[in-house]
Design a protein around this motif. Structure first.
Motif, PDB file in Angstrom:
ATOM      1  N   ARG A 180       0.596  -1.262  -0.035  1.00 38.53           N
ATOM      2  CA  ARG A 180      -0.051  -0.119   0.046  1.00 38.53           C
ATOM      3  C   ARG A 180       0.772   1.306   0.094  1.00 38.53           C
ATOM      4  NH1 ARG A 180      -1.892   0.106   4.569  1.00 38.53           N
ATOM      5  NH2 ARG A 180      -0.769  -1.547   5.316  1.00 38.53           N
ATOM      6  N   LEU A 181       2.328   1.262  -0.298  1.00 32.49           N
ATOM      7  CA  LEU A 181       2.929   2.306  -0.474  1.00 32.49           C
ATOM      8  C   LEU A 181       3.615   2.187  -1.764  1.00 32.49           C
ATOM      9  CD1 LEU A 181       5.476   3.798   2.040  1.00 32.49           C
ATOM     10  CD2 LEU A 181       6.075   3.692  -0.133  1.00 32.49           C
ATOM     11  N   PHE A 182       3.339   3.170  -2.788  1.00 26.05           N
ATOM     12  CA  PHE A 182       3.666   3.002  -4.042  1.00 26.05           C
ATOM     13  C   PHE A 182       4.208   4.133  -4.741  1.00 26.05           C
ATOM     14  CE2 PHE A 182      -0.752   1.990  -4.047  1.00 26.05           C
ATOM     15  CZ  PHE A 182      -1.219   3.254  -4.457  1.00 26.05           C
ATOM     16  N   ASP A 315       9.852  12.578   9.155  1.00 20.99           N
ATOM     17  CA  ASP A 315      11.354  12.104   9.775  1.00 20.99           C
ATOM     18  C   ASP A 315      11.319  10.458  10.079  1.00 20.99           C
ATOM     19  OD1 ASP A 315      12.269  14.753  10.015  1.00 20.99           O
ATOM     20  OD2 ASP A 315      10.900  15.010  11.642  1.00 20.99           O
ATOM     21  N   GLU A 316      10.057  10.191  10.444  1.00 19.25           N
ATOM     22  CA  GLU A 316      10.198   8.584  10.717  1.00 19.25           C
ATOM     23  C   GLU A 316       8.795   7.978  10.271  1.00 19.25           C
ATOM     24  OE1 GLU A 316      11.013   8.543  14.736  1.00 19.25           O
ATOM     25  OE2 GLU A 316       9.112   9.455  15.542  1.00 19.25           O
ATOM     26  N   MET A 317       8.764   6.676  10.177  1.00 19.74           N
ATOM     27  CA  MET A 317       7.688   5.937   9.972  1.00 19.74           C
ATOM     28  C   MET A 317       7.559   4.524  10.428  1.00 19.74           C
ATOM     29  SD  MET A 317       6.637   5.329   5.914  1.00 19.74           S
ATOM     30  CE  MET A 317       5.462   4.216   5.213  1.00 19.74           C
ATOM     31  N   ASN A 322      -1.872  -2.484  10.541  1.00 21.39           N
ATOM     32  CA  ASN A 322      -1.909  -2.564   8.957  1.00 21.39           C
ATOM     33  C   ASN A 322      -2.069  -0.725   8.548  1.00 21.39           C
ATOM     34  OD1 ASN A 322      -1.859  -4.106   6.645  1.00 21.39           O
ATOM     35  ND2 ASN A 322      -4.414  -3.780   6.634  1.00 21.39           N
ATOM     36  N   ARG A 323      -1.330   0.168   9.319  1.00 22.25           N
ATOM     37  CA  ARG A 323      -1.603   1.459   8.974  1.00 22.25           C
ATOM     38  C   ARG A 323      -0.275   2.128   9.099  1.00 22.25           C
ATOM     39  NH1 ARG A 323      -6.529   5.485  11.075  1.00 22.25           N
ATOM     40  NH2 ARG A 323      -7.886   4.820   9.429  1.00 22.25           N
ATOM     41  N   VAL A 343      -2.777   4.106   3.054  1.00 20.68           N
ATOM     42  CA  VAL A 343      -1.982   4.244   1.703  1.00 20.68           C
ATOM     43  C   VAL A 343      -1.085   5.348   1.526  1.00 20.68           C
ATOM     44  CG1 VAL A 343      -2.593   3.913  -0.862  1.00 20.68           C
ATOM     45  CG2 VAL A 343      -4.076   2.942   0.767  1.00 20.68           C
ATOM     46  N   ILE A 344       0.041   5.183   0.735  1.00 18.97           N
ATOM     47  CA  ILE A 344       0.802   6.306   0.506  1.00 18.97           C
ATOM     48  C   ILE A 344       1.149   6.279  -0.800  1.00 18.97           C
ATOM     49  CG2 ILE A 344       2.947   7.415   1.085  1.00 18.97           C
ATOM     50  CD1 ILE A 344       2.929   6.387   3.914  1.00 18.97           C
TER      51      ILE A 344
END
Length: 440
Positions: A180-182, A315-317, A322-323, A343-344
């Motif tokens: 979900r990150l594309f 700065d961080e992730m 599931n988020r 989603v990103i």
């Protein structure tokens, strides 16, 4: 093993323009020595960003051939005529074609070029050196796999690489890419795979402040009516693209000589910075105005679904339940905040200073200056004296050849310059061989 003197990797606009130039040249009979290898079964050009209503940001006259040969069969105008749309296109009163129509034009060009030039559905995996008895590299071996799983090998002494940029992914997102990150280059496919329910209450994040970012925000807000869309970028605001005529002269093919002849990278960088807003992190004014109207209308209704996080650095992730949980900091005040997203989408552009991985086996033969590979005026990589094949690159010479290098503006003229360089070398070698035969 099949031998083709000239192997061209990639079949986007750049190499299509080169194929046209070859076909229209007096040396067209030599085309049997050429092959264009493409991983897809047809021409694909930003296919995951062919959004409804999206259009080119430049004139249709900057097609694959018009600036070089306005009478060519392969002009965009002739394409329109052949499709029965020329009158309708003129009646629109605009120079800008839709992206979808331009990709159709690219495939029309491909279909009207000689079929023997192309090897489709084939992925190049490696370009390796072939050394002679004296240790000098005389040829390269291009190897890869076709869609049916068959391996292919081709020998060549000329290579033209035009595979587009590599998606730029900031370090903080790198290990999360996939799912979900594309990147925007995977936008429509990513939505189809991971966001098929358009009525879902999703929280989207769009990172970036350029044309693609704003187009994506528009698309998400219109196609996911229950979703929240968060726009995240470091700048103070979205900036409009500068399309004024005096500034746009930087896209003239003649500007390439000015940039290359400067021979000073610091001055070149200053010039690029001066013109940066003509193309990068900038948005067409009508699109900005449309977005602002959308934001205002949502405020009137009390249903704000688009949220602007300007001055924001990620700065961080981390991924929790599931988020994605993002740690943001304000670049001016240092204030920190958190943001949770489902989603990103990374609208963070492309990296065009790194050579594709399939060139790794010959990387040690490439001359470098200040950790950058060196490129000649005719778009050749400068190689060591023990490497004789010529390697040309398209779309990777912005620092030396100008801001238009990765754009459509110079394709027609650049293709001619590369073709002439290749043909001139072929003639020189043929002449040398003939002289050698006479003397012997």
């Amino acid at each position: 093993m099949d031998q083709k003197r000239i192997v061209c990797i990639g079949l986007g606009p750049s190499n299509l323009a080169l194929a046209i130039a070859l076909t229209e040249s007096q040396h067209e009979r030599e085309s049997d020595e050429w092959i264009f290898i493409e991983k897809n079964d047809a021409v694909r050009w930003h296919s995951d960003m062919l959004l409804e209503g999206s259009r080119l940001q430049i004139s249709f006259l900057k097609d694959l051939v018009t600036l070089r040969n306005p009478t060519s069969f392969f002009t965009f105008i002739n394409y329109l005529k052949s499709q029965g749309r020329l009158d309708y296109f003129i009646n629109r009163g605009t120079f800008n074609a839709s992206r979808r129509e331009f990709m159709d034009y690219l495939n029309w060009v491909h279909q009207n070029l000689p079929a023997h030039l192309f090897q489709m559905s084939s992925t190049v995996e490696s370009v390796s050196p072939i050394r002679g008895l004296d240790g000098i590299v005389e040829q390269v071996e291009v190897t890869g796999t076709s869609a049916n799983g068959e391996r292919f090998r081709r020998l060549a002494d000329r290579l033209v690489v035009a595979v587009g940029g590599i998606p730029a992914v900031p370090d903080v997102f790198r290990k999360f890419r996939g799912g979900r990150l594309f990147h925007s280059s995977e936008f429509l496919t990513g939505l189809k795979t991971h966001c098929s329910d358009k009525q879902a209450h999703l929280r989207f994040g769009v990172v970036g402040s350029g044309q693609s970012a704003v187009e994506i925000i528009h698309y998400l807000s219109e196609n996911y009516p229950l979703a929240q869309v968060h726009s995240i970028f470091r700048k103070s605001a979205y900036k409009p693209a500068d399309n004024s005529p005096f500034v746009n002269e930087v896209f003239f093919p003649s500007a390439t000589d000015f940039m290359y002849n400067m021979q000073n990278d610091n001055k070149r960088r200053l010039l690029l910075r001066d013109y940066w807003q003509t193309n990068y992190a900038a948005v067409e004014m009508d699109l900005l105005e449309s977005l602002y109207e959308k934001l205002y209308a949502s405020r009137v209704c009390g249903e704000e679904r688009i949220h602007i996080h300007n001055y924001s650095e990620v700065d961080e992730m981390e991924e929790v339940n599931n988020r994605y949980k993002l740690g943001l900091s304000h670049v001016m005040t240092g204030e920190v905040s958190e943001l949770e997203l489902d989603v990103i989408v990374l609208a963070t552009g492309y990296e065009r200073t790194k050579l594709p991985a399939f060139l790794d086996p010959i990387a040690s033969y490439i001359n470098r200056s200040n950790d950058m590979f060196s490129i000649s005026r005719d778009y050749r990589l400068q190689m060591t004296s023990s490497f004789n094949p010529r390697i040309y690159v398209q779309g990777m010479s912005q620092l030396t050849h100008g801001i238009s290098d990765s754009l459509l503006s110079v394709l027609a003229m650049r293709s001619q310059e590369i073709l002439e360089s290749i043909l001139q070398l072929n003639c020189e070698e043929s002449g040398a061989l003939h002289t050698e035969e006479v003397l012997s």
